[in-house]
Design an enzyme around this catalytic site. Structure first.
Site, PDB file in Angstrom:
ATOM      1  N   ASN A  62      38.686 -17.313  11.478  1.00  0.00           N
ATOM      2  CA  ASN A  62      39.142 -16.852  12.791  1.00  0.00           C
ATOM      3  C   ASN A  62      39.651 -18.056  13.588  1.00  0.00           C
ATOM      4  O   ASN A  62      38.865 -18.902  14.007  1.00  0.00           O
ATOM      5  CB  ASN A  62      37.965 -16.179  13.506  1.00  0.00           C
ATOM      6  CG  ASN A  62      38.337 -15.658  14.888  1.00  0.00           C
ATOM      7  OD1 ASN A  62      39.406 -15.948  15.406  1.00  0.00           O
ATOM      8  ND2 ASN A  62      37.430 -14.897  15.477  1.00  0.00           N
ATOM      9  N   CYS A 122      40.639 -14.878  22.097  1.00  0.00           N
ATOM     10  CA  CYS A 122      41.374 -14.492  20.880  1.00  0.00           C
ATOM     11  C   CYS A 122      42.534 -13.539  21.168  1.00  0.00           C
ATOM     12  O   CYS A 122      43.398 -13.361  20.315  1.00  0.00           O
ATOM     13  CB  CYS A 122      40.443 -13.881  19.852  1.00  0.00           C
ATOM     14  SG  CYS A 122      39.094 -14.975  19.396  1.00  0.00           S
ATOM     15  N   HIS A 156      44.297  -9.235  14.735  1.00  0.00           N
ATOM     16  CA  HIS A 156      43.619 -10.520  14.904  1.00  0.00           C
ATOM     17  C   HIS A 156      42.686 -10.729  13.712  1.00  0.00           C
ATOM     18  O   HIS A 156      41.947  -9.835  13.322  1.00  0.00           O
ATOM     19  CB  HIS A 156      42.834 -10.520  16.218  1.00  0.00           C
ATOM     20  CG  HIS A 156      41.915 -11.686  16.357  1.00  0.00           C
ATOM     21  ND1 HIS A 156      42.303 -12.972  16.055  1.00  0.00           N
ATOM     22  CD2 HIS A 156      40.616 -11.767  16.748  1.00  0.00           C
ATOM     23  CE1 HIS A 156      41.286 -13.792  16.261  1.00  0.00           C
ATOM     24  NE2 HIS A 156      40.256 -13.090  16.679  1.00  0.00           N
TER      25      HIS A 156
HETATM   26  C1  LIG Z   1      28.923 -11.813  12.676  1.00  0.00           C
HETATM   27  C2  LIG Z   1      29.049 -10.690  11.661  1.00  0.00           C
HETATM   28  C3  LIG Z   1      29.902 -11.139  10.492  1.00  0.00           C
HETATM   29  C4  LIG Z   1      27.655 -10.347  11.138  1.00  0.00           C
HETATM   30  O1  LIG Z   1      27.759  -9.310  10.179  1.00  0.00           O
HETATM   31  P1  LIG Z   1      26.746  -8.103  10.247  1.00  0.00           P
HETATM   32  O2  LIG Z   1      27.004  -7.253   9.065  1.00  0.00           O
HETATM   33  O3  LIG Z   1      26.884  -7.498  11.592  1.00  0.00           O
HETATM   34  O4  LIG Z   1      25.388  -8.833  10.048  1.00  0.00           O
HETATM   35  P2  LIG Z   1      24.068  -8.606  10.893  1.00  0.00           P
HETATM   36  O5  LIG Z   1      24.284  -8.905  12.334  1.00  0.00           O
HETATM   37  O6  LIG Z   1      23.614  -7.235  10.529  1.00  0.00           O
HETATM   38  O7  LIG Z   1      23.128  -9.706  10.299  1.00  0.00           O
HETATM   39  C5  LIG Z   1      22.538  -9.556   9.051  1.00  0.00           C
HETATM   40  C6  LIG Z   1      21.672 -10.749   8.731  1.00  0.00           C
HETATM   41  O8  LIG Z   1      22.498 -11.806   8.239  1.00  0.00           O
HETATM   42  C7  LIG Z   1      22.070 -13.016   8.812  1.00  0.00           C
HETATM   43  N1  LIG Z   1      23.202 -13.941   8.881  1.00  0.00           N
HETATM   44  C8  LIG Z   1      24.036 -14.177   9.909  1.00  0.00           C
HETATM   45  N2  LIG Z   1      24.929 -15.110   9.562  1.00  0.00           N
HETATM   46  C9  LIG Z   1      24.674 -15.446   8.292  1.00  0.00           C
HETATM   47  C10 LIG Z   1      25.265 -16.344   7.391  1.00  0.00           C
HETATM   48  N3  LIG Z   1      26.331 -17.096   7.731  1.00  0.00           N
HETATM   49  N4  LIG Z   1      24.770 -16.441   6.159  1.00  0.00           N
HETATM   50  C11 LIG Z   1      23.687 -15.712   5.780  1.00  0.00           C
HETATM   51  N5  LIG Z   1      23.084 -14.837   6.598  1.00  0.00           N
HETATM   52  C12 LIG Z   1      23.573 -14.709   7.842  1.00  0.00           C
HETATM   53  C13 LIG Z   1      21.546 -12.632  10.160  1.00  0.00           C
HETATM   54  O9  LIG Z   1      20.641 -13.622  10.612  1.00  0.00           O
HETATM   55  C14 LIG Z   1      20.876 -11.323   9.883  1.00  0.00           C
HETATM   56  O10 LIG Z   1      19.583 -11.590   9.392  1.00  0.00           O
HETATM   57  P3  LIG Z   1      18.320 -10.747   9.886  1.00  0.00           P
HETATM   58  O11 LIG Z   1      18.654  -9.325   9.543  1.00  0.00           O
HETATM   59  O12 LIG Z   1      17.229 -11.332   9.076  1.00  0.00           O
HETATM   60  O13 LIG Z   1      18.245 -11.009  11.341  1.00  0.00           O
HETATM   61  C15 LIG Z   1      29.665  -9.435  12.298  1.00  0.00           C
HETATM   62  O14 LIG Z   1      28.774  -8.871  13.213  1.00  0.00           O
HETATM   63  C16 LIG Z   1      30.951  -9.717  13.008  1.00  0.00           C
HETATM   64  O15 LIG Z   1      31.934 -10.104  12.413  1.00  0.00           O
HETATM   65  N6  LIG Z   1      30.999  -9.509  14.333  1.00  0.00           N
HETATM   66  C17 LIG Z   1      32.180  -9.781  15.110  1.00  0.00           C
HETATM   67  C18 LIG Z   1      32.300 -11.260  15.348  1.00  0.00           C
HETATM   68  C19 LIG Z   1      33.664 -11.668  15.798  1.00  0.00           C
HETATM   69  O16 LIG Z   1      34.654 -11.157  15.360  1.00  0.00           O
HETATM   70  N7  LIG Z   1      33.702 -12.669  16.676  1.00  0.00           N
HETATM   71  C20 LIG Z   1      34.893 -13.245  17.135  1.00  0.00           C
HETATM   72  C21 LIG Z   1      35.587 -12.383  18.101  1.00  0.00           C
HETATM   73  S1  LIG Z   1      37.167 -12.980  18.510  1.00  0.00           S
END
Ligand SMILES: CC(C)(COP(=O)(O)OP(=O)(O)OC[C@H]1O[C@@H](n2cnc3c(N)ncnc32)[C@H](O)[C@@H]1OP(=O)(O)O)[C@@H](O)C(=O)NCCC(=O)NCCS
Length: 310
Positions: free
Chosen positions: A265, A112, A235
């Site tokens: 993204n 990215c 980004h």
């Molecule tokens: C992925 C992301 C959105 C998750 O958000 P978060 O607030 O950190 O959420 P958590 O990791 O605390 O997960 C919370 C719960 O939601 C669940 N969950 C994940 N994806 C889900 C979805 N699409 N729909 C519903 N629930 C979802 C998880 O399983 C987790 O459940 P659990 O607590 O029972 O295990 C966030 O961590 C993020 O954006 N990270 C960076 C990713 C990124 O930018 N990647 C690309 C880089 S270039």
């Protein structure tokens, strides 16, 4: 003489996939996706449209915007992690289609942060007087490496392309400073093993820290203060990560680019797509001081401070 962006454009596939569409195939909800990521919909390329097709469309229009001919390109750099093939490169594929017969061509992989890496690589050749025009494309067809049964990743990504032509710009304009970086010890948090594998929380923490730090660093390297910054183009991965960068620079909401809601993204394509949308919306004007900042798998990061205009 400065080195800057003298032409820019983008290509986004027509097919829109909304959060509601994803609710039908995954255990997820529009509400979860919106509140955790800021994404409302994304574009997905059809089976007949590969990475090189999107790259070509964006590149063709960027060259037109620059007012040059393809023969005037000296180098083509394509930033992508989803090339049509391991080789030939997407850069060689579009070199043929553009008939840019005088251009060298290569792909680079910085995930990215790829567009930032591409722009800074191209800049070096122009600054040294070696080349006059470099085409830099950020393009991804992430839909072909997403595991559509994994709700942790499937909701985040989209397809698209952005392309910029680098060249000489007027005194005072162009790239003022940059920072590129990598930390291979974090590779395990975001990688491809057939599909995208991601430790969302770790990537989130890294992104918030690195985007903020790199933004501040390029402003200092340019000899400027936060007050001098007119616009931030982070980004487009997650609105919460973007907001953290904006707050670090103490910028008001309207001074940050936001296209993540429409496109998700799109990895290396997200920053150039955003630039084009913002120009069209009148949010970017000549002589604006803009900070662009990206991060991605590798882990990699890159930031650029640029004074806009040709
Ligand atoms: C992925 C992301 C959105 C998750 O958000 P978060 O607030 O950190 O959420 P958590 O990791 O605390 O997960 C919370 C719960 O939601 C669940 N969950 C994940 N994806 C889900 C979805 N699409 N729909 C519903 N629930 C979802 C998880 O399983 C987790 O459940 P659990 O607590 O029972 O295990 C966030 O961590 C993020 O954006 N990270 C960076 C990713 C990124 O930018 N990647 C690309 C880089 S270039």
């Amino acid at each position: 003489m400065g080195v800057g962006i003298i032409g820019i454009n983008r290509f986004t596939p027509e097919k829109v996939v909304t959060n509601q569409d994803l609710e039908k195939i995954l255990d997820t909800s529009d509400e979860w996706i919106r509140t955790r990521t800021g994404i409302e919909e994304r574009r997905i390329a059809d089976d007949d449209t590969n990475t090189s097709d999107m790259a070509y469309e964006a590149a063709r229009k960027a060259i037109q915007d620059a007012g040059i001919t393809p023969e005037q390109l000296d180098l083509i750099i394509v930033a992508t992690v989803t090339p049509d093939h391991p080789f030939p490169s997407v850069a060689c594929m579009i070199q043929e289609r553009l008939e840019a017969k005088n251009a060298a061509a290569m792909d680079i992989g910085a995930a990215c942060a790829g567009f930032m890496y591409g722009i800074i690589t191209g800049k070096q050749f122009i600054e040294t007087g070696t080349y006059k025009h470099v085409l830099v494309v950020g393009v991804e067809k992430l839909s072909k490496i997403v595991d559509w049964s994994d709700r942790n990743t499937a909701v985040l990504f989209g397809d698209g392309a952005g392309a910029a032509v680098l060249g000489e710009v007027s005194e005072g304009r162009g790239i003022l400073s940059f920072e590129l970086g990598a930390d291979g010890t974090g590779a395990k948090h975001l990688y491809q093993d057939e599909h995208i594998i991601m430790n969302g929380r770790e990537v989130f923490k890294f992104a918030v820290r690195q985007m903020g730090e790199s933004s501040v660093n390029v402003i200092e390297k340019a000899g400027l203060n936060r007050d001098d910054v007119d616009y931030l183009i982070p980004h487009q991965a997650n609105i919460r990560i973007m907001e953290a960068s904006r707050e670090r620079l103490e910028l008001p909401v309207e001074k940050m680019s936001k296209t993540v809601n429409k496109y998700g993204n799109t990895s290396a394509a997200s920053i150039p797509i955003s630039i084009v949308e913002d120009i069209e919306a009148g949010k970017i004007k000549d002589d604006d001081v803009i900070v662009m900042v990206g991060f991605g798998g590798g882990l990699t990061w890159g930031a650029i401070c640029i004074k806009w205009g040709r």
